[in-house]
Design an enzyme around this catalytic site. Structure first.
Site, PDB file in Angstrom:
ATOM      1  N   HIS A 173       0.631  -1.266  -0.133  1.00  0.00           N
ATOM      2  CA  HIS A 173      -0.057  -0.144  -0.156  1.00  0.00           C
ATOM      3  C   HIS A 173       0.904   1.237  -0.028  1.00  0.00           C
ATOM      4  CE1 HIS A 173      -3.400  -2.602   1.641  1.00  0.00           C
ATOM      5  NE2 HIS A 173      -3.307  -2.685   0.270  1.00  0.00           N
TER       6      HIS A 173
ATOM      7  N   GLU B 244     -13.397  -8.962  -7.843  1.00  0.00           N
ATOM      8  CA  GLU B 244     -13.289  -9.627  -6.710  1.00  0.00           C
ATOM      9  C   GLU B 244     -14.116 -10.939  -6.862  1.00  0.00           C
ATOM     10  OE1 GLU B 244     -11.298  -9.961  -3.919  1.00  0.00           O
ATOM     11  OE2 GLU B 244     -12.561 -11.817  -3.687  1.00  0.00           O
TER      12      GLU B 244
ATOM     13  N   ASP C 104     -13.028 -12.807 -12.654  1.00  0.00           N
ATOM     14  CA  ASP C 104     -11.708 -13.661 -12.847  1.00  0.00           C
ATOM     15  C   ASP C 104     -10.892 -12.070 -13.049  1.00  0.00           C
ATOM     16  OD1 ASP C 104      -9.079 -14.449 -13.024  1.00  0.00           O
ATOM     17  OD2 ASP C 104      -9.906 -16.150 -13.874  1.00  0.00           O
ATOM     18  N   GLY C 105     -10.115 -11.552 -12.029  1.00  0.00           N
ATOM     19  CA  GLY C 105      -9.225 -10.348 -12.731  1.00  0.00           C
ATOM     20  C   GLY C 105      -8.246 -10.643 -13.545  1.00  0.00           C
TER      21      GLY C 105
ATOM     22  N   ASP D 187      -2.984  -8.380  -7.342  1.00  0.00           N
ATOM     23  CA  ASP D 187      -2.553  -8.340  -5.866  1.00  0.00           C
ATOM     24  C   ASP D 187      -3.181 -10.074  -5.506  1.00  0.00           C
ATOM     25  OD1 ASP D 187      -1.788  -8.729  -3.195  1.00  0.00           O
ATOM     26  OD2 ASP D 187      -3.367  -7.444  -2.761  1.00  0.00           O
TER      27      ASP D 187
END
Ligand code: SAM
Length: 297
Positions: free
Chosen positions: A19, A122, A150-151, A171
């Site tokens: 982050h 997500e 599905d990213g 990520d």
């Protein structure tokens, strides 16, 4: 699949690294007027309670964000770390009482201008619902889209973005072994579609060949395409097995993680050169605590 819940890990040392870096990257990118599309391919639930059951069970934030704020006064932190702590403070009503930890969707969203867009993927059934509910409270309208997709796959349909400026955060939970290879495939495909985007990938540093392959393969890809890259790692403890009081071997929790960035802002290297050693010093748990920074282009 789907046994990973980020609520157990929110605010841990990996989140602090991830982050801090993603905030520094976006902070620089929003200085240009042109609209930006930001993608978070693995978004999580968006907001986490630091005083809730999940966080209390794992206590990972105690070795990450909470340790950072307890071990150094804000004005002694290097600028990107101070910016990061200030950003988390915005989500907490009472100064010094850390009840809420923002996940990447909220960190990214809080820097966006009206003309920018944020797309969040997500896949977890519960976390995607929680994320949608958390995002709805922002009243951000069409600026933020939550996709239960599905990213790795969804990114394709959005590249190149209309404004030709994009930041992609990838990520994954790496819960499935295949995720390591999918990261590489996704970035390679995305670079074909949109070579000037900024790609930010988090990965765990654990004794597994696939994990070590992530930065190696991304470095090879960026170098082959003649694109600048930056690689940053943070180690907080040894990865060696230890023994418990019964003589049983115990695997340590996550000892280290890394961020690999393709097309990083030119300011990032100098910012991390001072921030990473400070993080290793403040979050280190044994003599193995260290950081590395490598960049090219
Ligand atoms: N990026 C978040 C943050 O920094 O606050 C944390 C994300 S967490 C490490 C990874 C998330 O990816 C989990 O919530 C998991 O349910 C989700 N996930 C797993 N596989 C996915 C996939 N193929 N596409 C989208 N999300 C996925």
């Amino acid at each position: 699949m789907f046994s990973y819940r980020h609520a157990f890990h929110a605010g841990n040392h990996a989140d602090v690294l991830k982050h801090t870096v993603v905030l520094a990257v976006l902070r620089h990118m929003v200085q240009k007027d042109t609209a930006l599309t930001v993608f978070d391919t693995h978004a999580g639930a968006g907001l986490y309670r630091l005083d809730g059951d999940y966080a209390r069970t794992s206590a990972e934030a105690a070795e990450g964000f909470l340790k950072l704020v307890a071990s150094a006064p804000l004005d002694t932190l290097t600028p990107v770390l101070r910016d990061y702590v200030d950003m988390v403070a915005r989500f907490n009503a009472t100064p010094g009482q850390w009840m809420v930890y923002p996940g990447s969707p909220f960190i990214l969203q809080h820097l966006l201008r009206d003309r920018d867009k944020l797309k969040l993927c997500e896949l977890h059934p519960t976390d995607s619902k929680t994320l949608a509910a958390n995002i709805a409270q922002l009243d951000a309208g069409r600026q933020v889209a939550v996709l239960r997709e599905d990213g790795f796959e969804a990114l394709k349909k959005f590249l190149p973005p209309p404004s030709r400026r994009a930041l992609v955060l990838c990520d994954p939970s790496y819960e499935v072994k295949n995720d390591y290879a999918r990261v590489q495939t996704m970035v390679a495909d995305a670079m074909q579609r949109f070579a000037t985007g900024t790609y930010v990938v988090w990965y765990p540093i654990i004794p597994r060949p696939e994990a070590h392959d992530v930065p190696k393969k991304l470095k090879t890809l960026a170098t082959k395409l003649g694109k600048p890259w930056l690689s940053a790692t943070l180690t907080v403890k040894s990865s060696k097995l230890t023994q418990d009081s019964n003589g049983e071997e115990v695997r340590p929790g996550l000892p280290a993680s890394g961020m690999f960035i393709i097309n990083p802002p030119h300011t990032l290297k100098a910012a991390l050169q001072v921030a990473l050693p400070q993080l290793a010093k403040l979050l280190g748990q044994d003599q193995h605590a260290s950081s590395t920074l490598e960049a090219a282009g």
